[in-house]
Design a protein around this motif. Structure first.
Motif, mmCIF file in Angstrom:
data_model
loop_
_atom_site.group_PDB
_atom_site.id
_atom_site.type_symbol
_atom_site.label_atom_id
_atom_site.label_comp_id
_atom_site.label_asym_id
_atom_site.label_seq_id
_atom_site.Cartn_x
_atom_site.Cartn_y
_atom_site.Cartn_z
ATOM 1 N N ASN A 132 0.824 -1.215 0.000
ATOM 2 C CA ASN A 132 0.000 0.000 0.000
ATOM 3 C C ASN A 132 0.855 1.260 0.000
ATOM 4 O OD1 ASN A 132 -2.343 -1.629 0.101
ATOM 5 N ND2 ASN A 132 -2.115 -1.811 2.313
ATOM 6 N N GLY A 133 1.924 1.235 -0.804
ATOM 7 C CA GLY A 133 2.772 2.406 -0.970
ATOM 8 C C GLY A 133 3.873 2.572 0.061
ATOM 9 N N GLU A 134 3.997 1.639 0.991
ATOM 10 C CA GLU A 134 5.009 1.746 2.052
ATOM 11 C C GLU A 134 5.983 0.570 1.972
ATOM 12 O OE1 GLU A 134 5.166 1.392 6.918
ATOM 13 O OE2 GLU A 134 3.322 2.049 5.978
ATOM 14 N N ILE A 135 7.285 0.875 1.982
ATOM 15 C CA ILE A 135 8.303 -0.172 1.998
ATOM 16 C C ILE A 135 8.305 -0.811 3.381
ATOM 17 C CG2 ILE A 135 10.761 -0.702 1.736
ATOM 18 C CD1 ILE A 135 9.475 0.250 -0.851
ATOM 19 N N LEU A 136 8.244 -2.135 3.404
ATOM 20 C CA LEU A 136 8.169 -2.844 4.679
ATOM 21 C C LEU A 136 9.549 -3.255 5.175
ATOM 22 C CD1 LEU A 136 5.140 -5.224 4.010
ATOM 23 C CD2 LEU A 136 5.139 -2.916 4.986
ATOM 24 N N ASP A 137 9.719 -3.189 6.481
ATOM 25 C CA ASP A 137 10.923 -3.673 7.140
ATOM 26 C C ASP A 137 10.862 -5.196 7.148
ATOM 27 O OD1 ASP A 137 12.923 -4.459 8.921
ATOM 28 O OD2 ASP A 137 12.507 -2.842 10.330
ATOM 29 N N ARG A 138 11.882 -5.850 6.624
ATOM 30 C CA ARG A 138 11.898 -7.307 6.524
ATOM 31 C C ARG A 138 11.679 -7.967 7.887
ATOM 32 N NH1 ARG A 138 16.778 -8.459 3.792
ATOM 33 N NH2 ARG A 138 15.704 -7.839 1.928
ATOM 34 N N ASP A 139 12.155 -7.348 8.954
ATOM 35 C CA ASP A 139 12.012 -7.923 10.292
ATOM 36 C C ASP A 139 10.564 -7.937 10.782
ATOM 37 O OD1 ASP A 139 14.762 -8.310 10.413
ATOM 38 O OD2 ASP A 139 15.115 -6.390 11.416
ATOM 39 N N LYS A 140 9.681 -7.217 10.111
ATOM 40 C CA LYS A 140 8.283 -7.135 10.554
ATOM 41 C C LYS A 140 7.320 -7.895 9.652
ATOM 42 C CE LYS A 140 9.062 -2.947 13.034
ATOM 43 N NZ LYS A 140 8.613 -1.662 13.456
ATOM 44 N N LEU A 141 7.833 -8.628 8.671
ATOM 45 C CA LEU A 141 6.964 -9.315 7.723
ATOM 46 C C LEU A 141 6.080 -10.370 8.379
ATOM 47 C CD1 LEU A 141 9.302 -9.765 4.620
ATOM 48 C CD2 LEU A 141 7.634 -7.958 5.082
ATOM 49 N N LYS A 142 6.538 -10.952 9.481
ATOM 50 C CA LYS A 142 5.725 -11.962 10.177
ATOM 51 C C LYS A 142 4.611 -11.319 10.999
ATOM 52 C CE LYS A 142 9.252 -15.527 10.409
ATOM 53 N NZ LYS A 142 10.061 -16.404 11.252
ATOM 54 N N GLU A 143 4.758 -10.053 11.317
ATOM 55 C CA GLU A 143 3.771 -9.347 12.152
ATOM 56 C C GLU A 143 2.664 -8.692 11.334
ATOM 57 O OE1 GLU A 143 5.930 -6.464 14.460
ATOM 58 O OE2 GLU A 143 7.503 -7.913 14.925
ATOM 59 N N ILE A 144 2.963 -8.298 10.116
ATOM 60 C CA ILE A 144 2.009 -7.539 9.300
ATOM 61 C C ILE A 144 1.033 -8.501 8.633
ATOM 62 C CG2 ILE A 144 1.765 -5.970 7.340
ATOM 63 C CD1 ILE A 144 4.642 -4.986 8.054
ATOM 64 N N LYS A 145 -0.252 -8.267 8.841
ATOM 65 C CA LYS A 145 -1.314 -9.128 8.306
ATOM 66 C C LYS A 145 -1.919 -8.503 7.052
ATOM 67 C CE LYS A 145 -0.741 -11.652 11.952
ATOM 68 N NZ LYS A 145 0.130 -12.781 11.879
ATOM 69 N N LEU A 146 -2.274 -9.363 6.106
ATOM 70 C CA LEU A 146 -2.807 -8.905 4.825
ATOM 71 C C LEU A 146 -4.333 -8.897 4.803
ATOM 72 C CD1 LEU A 146 -0.398 -10.836 2.456
ATOM 73 C CD2 LEU A 146 -0.403 -8.388 2.936
ATOM 74 N N LYS A 147 -4.871 -8.050 3.904
ATOM 75 C CA LYS A 147 -6.302 -7.970 3.636
ATOM 76 C C LYS A 147 -6.492 -8.039 2.122
ATOM 77 C CE LYS A 147 -6.598 -3.862 5.391
ATOM 78 N NZ LYS A 147 -5.268 -3.444 5.740
ATOM 79 N N ASN A 148 -7.667 -8.441 1.689
ATOM 80 C CA ASN A 148 -7.939 -8.523 0.252
ATOM 81 C C ASN A 148 -7.877 -7.172 -0.438
ATOM 82 O OD1 ASN A 148 -8.267 -11.121 -0.954
ATOM 83 N ND2 ASN A 148 -9.962 -11.452 0.446
ATOM 84 N N SER A 149 -7.970 -6.074 0.302
ATOM 85 C CA SER A 149 -7.931 -4.739 -0.293
ATOM 86 C C SER A 149 -6.498 -4.214 -0.462
ATOM 87 C CB SER A 149 -8.739 -3.762 0.557
ATOM 88 O OG SER A 149 -8.209 -3.705 1.877
#
Length: 77
Positions: free
Chosen positions: A35-52
């Motif tokens: 959604n336009g934001e570069i994610l920190d690789r260390d947080k990929l397990k914490e961030i949850k996805l939505k269909n939107s």
């Protein structure tokens, strides 16, 4: 959700890490924009996805000789 410009199904609540691992991505060599934001690789397990969500994944590739270059160098030796 949209992944690299293509619509794909995602279970609500799955982590970015699990989703990308299931898709066959090697986490250590990718960068992820959600959604336009570069994610920190260390947080990929914490961030949850939505269909939107809209996600872009970029793989890093090292430089060096191409397959064609290797063939030429092989023939020279």
């Amino acid at each position: 959700m949209i992944l690299n410009g293509k619509k794909t199904e995602v279970k609500d609540g799955v982590s970015v890490y699990d989703f990308l691992s299931e898709k066959g991505y090697k986490i250590s060599i990718i960068a992820v924009e959600l959604n336009g934001e570069i994610l920190d690789r260390d947080k990929l397990k914490e961030i949850k996805l939505k269909n939107s969500d809209v996600m872009e994944v970029v793989m890093f590739m090292g430089g060096g000789s191409t397959h064609y270059d290797r063939q030429i160098n092989y023939r020279r030796t």
